[in-house]
Each structure stands twice: as structure tokens, then as C-alpha cells.
Design a protein around this motif. Sequence first.
Motif, short mmCIF file in Angstrom:
data_model
loop_
_atom_site.label_atom_id
_atom_site.label_comp_id
_atom_site.label_asym_id
_atom_site.label_seq_id
_atom_site.Cartn_x
_atom_site.Cartn_y
_atom_site.Cartn_z
N ASP A 1 -4.55 2.35 17.28
CA ASP A 1 -5.56 3.32 16.87
C ASP A 1 -5.28 3.73 15.43
O ASP A 1 -4.30 4.43 15.15
CB ASP A 1 -5.56 4.53 17.79
CG ASP A 1 -6.79 5.41 17.57
OD1 ASP A 1 -7.60 5.09 16.68
OD2 ASP A 1 -6.93 6.42 18.29
N LEU A 2 -6.15 3.28 14.52
CA LEU A 2 -6.00 3.59 13.09
C LEU A 2 -6.79 4.81 12.67
O LEU A 2 -6.69 5.23 11.52
CB LEU A 2 -6.45 2.38 12.27
CG LEU A 2 -5.66 1.09 12.50
CD1 LEU A 2 -6.35 -0.08 11.80
CD2 LEU A 2 -4.24 1.24 12.00
N LEU A 3 -7.58 5.37 13.56
CA LEU A 3 -8.41 6.53 13.20
C LEU A 3 -7.55 7.78 13.17
O LEU A 3 -6.79 8.04 14.11
CB LEU A 3 -9.54 6.69 14.22
CG LEU A 3 -10.62 7.73 13.87
CD1 LEU A 3 -11.37 7.32 12.61
CD2 LEU A 3 -11.58 7.91 15.04
N PRO A 4 -7.63 8.57 12.10
CA PRO A 4 -6.87 9.81 12.05
C PRO A 4 -7.20 10.71 13.24
O PRO A 4 -8.33 10.71 13.74
CB PRO A 4 -7.27 10.44 10.72
CG PRO A 4 -7.71 9.28 9.88
CD PRO A 4 -8.35 8.32 10.83
N PHE B 1 0.84 -1.20 0.00
CA PHE B 1 0.00 0.00 0.00
C PHE B 1 0.87 1.24 0.00
O PHE B 1 1.84 1.34 0.76
CB PHE B 1 -0.91 0.02 1.23
CG PHE B 1 -1.67 -1.25 1.45
CD1 PHE B 1 -2.61 -1.70 0.52
CD2 PHE B 1 -1.46 -2.03 2.58
CE1 PHE B 1 -3.30 -2.88 0.72
CE2 PHE B 1 -2.15 -3.20 2.80
CZ PHE B 1 -3.08 -3.63 1.85
N PRO B 2 0.51 2.22 -0.82
CA PRO B 2 1.21 3.51 -0.76
C PRO B 2 0.87 4.22 0.56
O PRO B 2 -0.19 4.00 1.14
CB PRO B 2 0.69 4.28 -1.96
CG PRO B 2 0.08 3.25 -2.85
CD PRO B 2 -0.42 2.16 -1.97
N THR B 3 1.76 5.05 1.00
CA THR B 3 1.55 5.74 2.27
C THR B 3 0.32 6.62 2.23
O THR B 3 -0.44 6.72 3.22
CB THR B 3 2.79 6.58 2.62
OG1 THR B 3 3.95 5.73 2.61
CG2 THR B 3 2.65 7.22 3.99
N GLN B 4 0.02 7.27 1.08
CA GLN B 4 -1.09 8.20 1.00
C GLN B 4 -2.45 7.49 1.00
O GLN B 4 -3.46 8.09 1.38
CB GLN B 4 -0.99 9.07 -0.26
CG GLN B 4 0.22 9.98 -0.30
CD GLN B 4 1.50 9.25 -0.66
OE1 GLN B 4 1.46 8.06 -1.06
NE2 GLN B 4 2.63 9.93 -0.52
N SER B 5 -2.48 6.22 0.62
CA SER B 5 -3.75 5.51 0.51
C SER B 5 -3.95 4.48 1.62
O SER B 5 -4.69 3.52 1.45
CB SER B 5 -3.84 4.81 -0.84
OG SER B 5 -2.80 3.84 -0.97
N ALA B 6 -3.29 4.67 2.74
CA ALA B 6 -3.39 3.70 3.83
C ALA B 6 -3.35 4.46 5.16
O ALA B 6 -2.82 5.56 5.26
CB ALA B 6 -2.27 2.68 3.76
N VAL B 7 -3.95 3.83 6.15
CA VAL B 7 -3.83 4.30 7.53
C VAL B 7 -3.03 3.24 8.28
O VAL B 7 -3.12 2.05 7.98
CB VAL B 7 -5.21 4.51 8.18
CG1 VAL B 7 -5.93 5.68 7.54
CG2 VAL B 7 -6.07 3.25 8.07
N PHE B 8 -2.27 3.68 9.26
CA PHE B 8 -1.36 2.75 9.91
C PHE B 8 -1.18 3.15 11.38
O PHE B 8 -1.49 4.27 11.80
CB PHE B 8 0.00 2.74 9.21
CG PHE B 8 0.77 4.02 9.38
CD1 PHE B 8 1.74 4.16 10.38
CD2 PHE B 8 0.52 5.12 8.56
CE1 PHE B 8 2.43 5.33 10.54
CE2 PHE B 8 1.21 6.30 8.72
CZ PHE B 8 2.17 6.41 9.70
N ASP B 9 -0.64 2.22 12.11
CA ASP B 9 -0.21 2.45 13.49
C ASP B 9 0.79 1.37 13.84
O ASP B 9 0.97 0.41 13.07
CB ASP B 9 -1.40 2.43 14.45
CG ASP B 9 -1.05 3.10 15.78
OD1 ASP B 9 0.07 3.61 15.90
OD2 ASP B 9 -1.90 3.08 16.70
N ALA B 10 1.48 1.51 14.95
CA ALA B 10 2.51 0.55 15.36
C ALA B 10 2.46 0.39 16.86
O ALA B 10 2.00 1.27 17.59
CB ALA B 10 3.89 1.01 14.90
#
Length: 390
Positions: free
Chosen positions: A208-211, A146-155
Amino acid sequence: MAGAVDASATPAIATSRAALAGRLRPRLVGAWEWWTTALLAWLPLRLRERLGLLPQRLLLRLHGTDLAVALERAGEPRALAVLPWHDSADGVRVLSRVLAPQLAEMPRWLVLPAGSGLRRTLRLPAAAAERLRDVVSFEIDRQTPFPTQSAVFDARVIALRDDGQLDAELVVVPRRTLDDALATLGPVADTLAGVDLDDGSGQSLGIDLLPANRRLHRTDPRRRWNLLLAAIALCALVAGMWQVLDNRRAAADAFEDASRPVIAQARAASVQRQRLANLIDGMRYLDTQRAARPTMVEILDELSRRLPDSTYLEKLAVENDRLLLIGLSSEASALVGQLEGSPLWRSPALTGALQPDPRSRRDRFTLTAELAVTEVANAPAARGGSDAGG
């Protein structure tokens, strides 16, 4: 040359310090969390729940046209209800009607299915724990399709290693998947505090994946009361400590007032004791001096035995260590020889010329001698011991 060495060494020192801080901070945070958790474990569960000390949240899961609602308390989910979710426009009112008021006010989290995202394990330096999300953002293009702009992420941090590194897990979900799930929720999506991902066993990962701009930050209605109670408790604590200090001061003042007469008596007794000690020392000195000199009785007895019958004294005086004899004698010139050899005096001698007395037909003489003074250091003690023994 030295400047070049110092300039090259400075970045290495800074890097080592940053690495040390990165290793210590996660361990300190973990130790603090473990310690607080252990302390809270001593409280009853119901009391912790009432005091709001248990981490609680509502978990929402979409299963087709149904919405499963569960209560997660201290990491343990408990199913509450399964609601049909055909029309999400009235979802907020439905949740408020179904849930108890206390549950309706809890933070709401959407849990996506395990297959909605991609998980990758990364090994990173321990210093990356402070800015883990920023560090893993550079790994999305390399670790996921996934490109960074089209994905949500967390670690999240999985484990801390002893070699100065840590194991972290990167979780990436396509943005379209998240948007579809939020659209399905409808107005309820605006009340979400975060979005988590299922780990495949029914548990959430704790991410937490929510912006951040879409998260609902709930304010604790009891926060002001808690702050007010904390301020009152702090004021009460300060007042109590001040009262204790004031009581201690009053007790110290009372003790000082009560001690003053005793201190005065002690000082008077000390002065009297010193005077008595001085008097005893003076008496001891006089006794010592008296014991070192022959007594007047001994002197008179010795003179009566040594002076001839034709001699009589007009004056007998003892001044310090000097014996003075003034009298008349028909054998005045022989008196010195007769007085010599006495243990009570020494160096007898005539002073001045002999003066004949026509009336008594004797010679007037003046004779002096030095008294024999002996060193009697312990004379009073010896005499006292003798008297005591007798």
C-alpha cells in the motif's frame, strides 16, 4: 567487577530476547494465517463469498485514456470492464452505474504500472519484521535515487531465513507519479482504500503506497448486525451451558433423593451384619471356652469312679476353673490321694479341718481342685466340620 559484568550482560540479553521475539512472531502469524486459510478452504466458495470470508477488492488500472476495472478475489483478479476515462469529474457516478451495488461497495485500489516504481531486495534481521516500514525508511536514500521526502514507499516480507534473518522487498514510487495518477482519477481518488504496484505479470504486489491520511476506511454495514448476532450467540451459549448445568444439578439432587432409602437400608443391613458378626464371635468364644473345659457329665462320671462307696456329696459346684466338693465320708483323709491323677482336674486338696458328724459317724470334708483347661483354638470349627461331615 560483578556489577560491571551484569550491566554489560543486560543489553545482550535484551537484544537476544528481542531477536527471538522477532523470529517467532512472524512464524506464528504465518502459521495462524495458514491454519485459518486451510479451515476456510473446507467451505464452499459461494458460501465464503456470501459470508464475506474471501478477501475481495476492486483493482483500477489506468491505460492511457481508459480505466480497467477488475475484481480480485482470494488473490485472483478477474476483469470486469474497461471504461473510457476522458472526463474523470463524473467518475464516481460512472463506476456506481456500471458496477453492481455489491461490487460498488468493495474497497477500491489503484494499481500502478510496474515501471512506475523501483524494487529492491534487502536482507534484514528477523526482529525488523515488527516495524519493517520504519526500518526500510532509512534505506531509501542508499538503495534508490529518490530522496525520502519526494517518494512514497512500502515494504513486504518475501521469506524468513533459518539464520535469524529475513528477505524483504522495498518498493519506492516517486511522489509526483502517484500524484499524477490520483489526479487522473479525479474524485475517484478520494474513494481509494490503497495504491498497489503491478509486479510485471499482471498481479499486484500486495503493498500500500497511499499515505494513511488519504486512505478511505470503509465501515462494514453488517458489522453492527454481526456484533449483535455474536452477542446473541454468546448469550445463547451461556444460557445453554447454564441450563445443562442446572439439569445436571437437578439430576444429582433426584439421584440423591432416590438413593437415601437405599443408603438407609444399606446402613441398617451393615448394623445388623455387625451385630450378627459380634453374636457369632461371642458364640464361637463360648464354644471355645466350653470345649476347653471338661463337661459336668464327664466330671460326675470321673467322681463316681474315683470316690469310694462310703462317700457321698452334699454339694458339687464348678466356679470358673475351680471344682468344689462338700460331703461326708468315712475315708475323708484318703480322698485327696484317690482324686489325684485325673485328667479332668489337678491339685486336689482339702480345705479346712475335717468335722465329724455324730449322726452319720462320718467326717465332713470340703475339697477343691483346679479344672484342667486345655487350649482348643479351633474347637467350634472342628466340631462344626465333624458334624457337617457326619
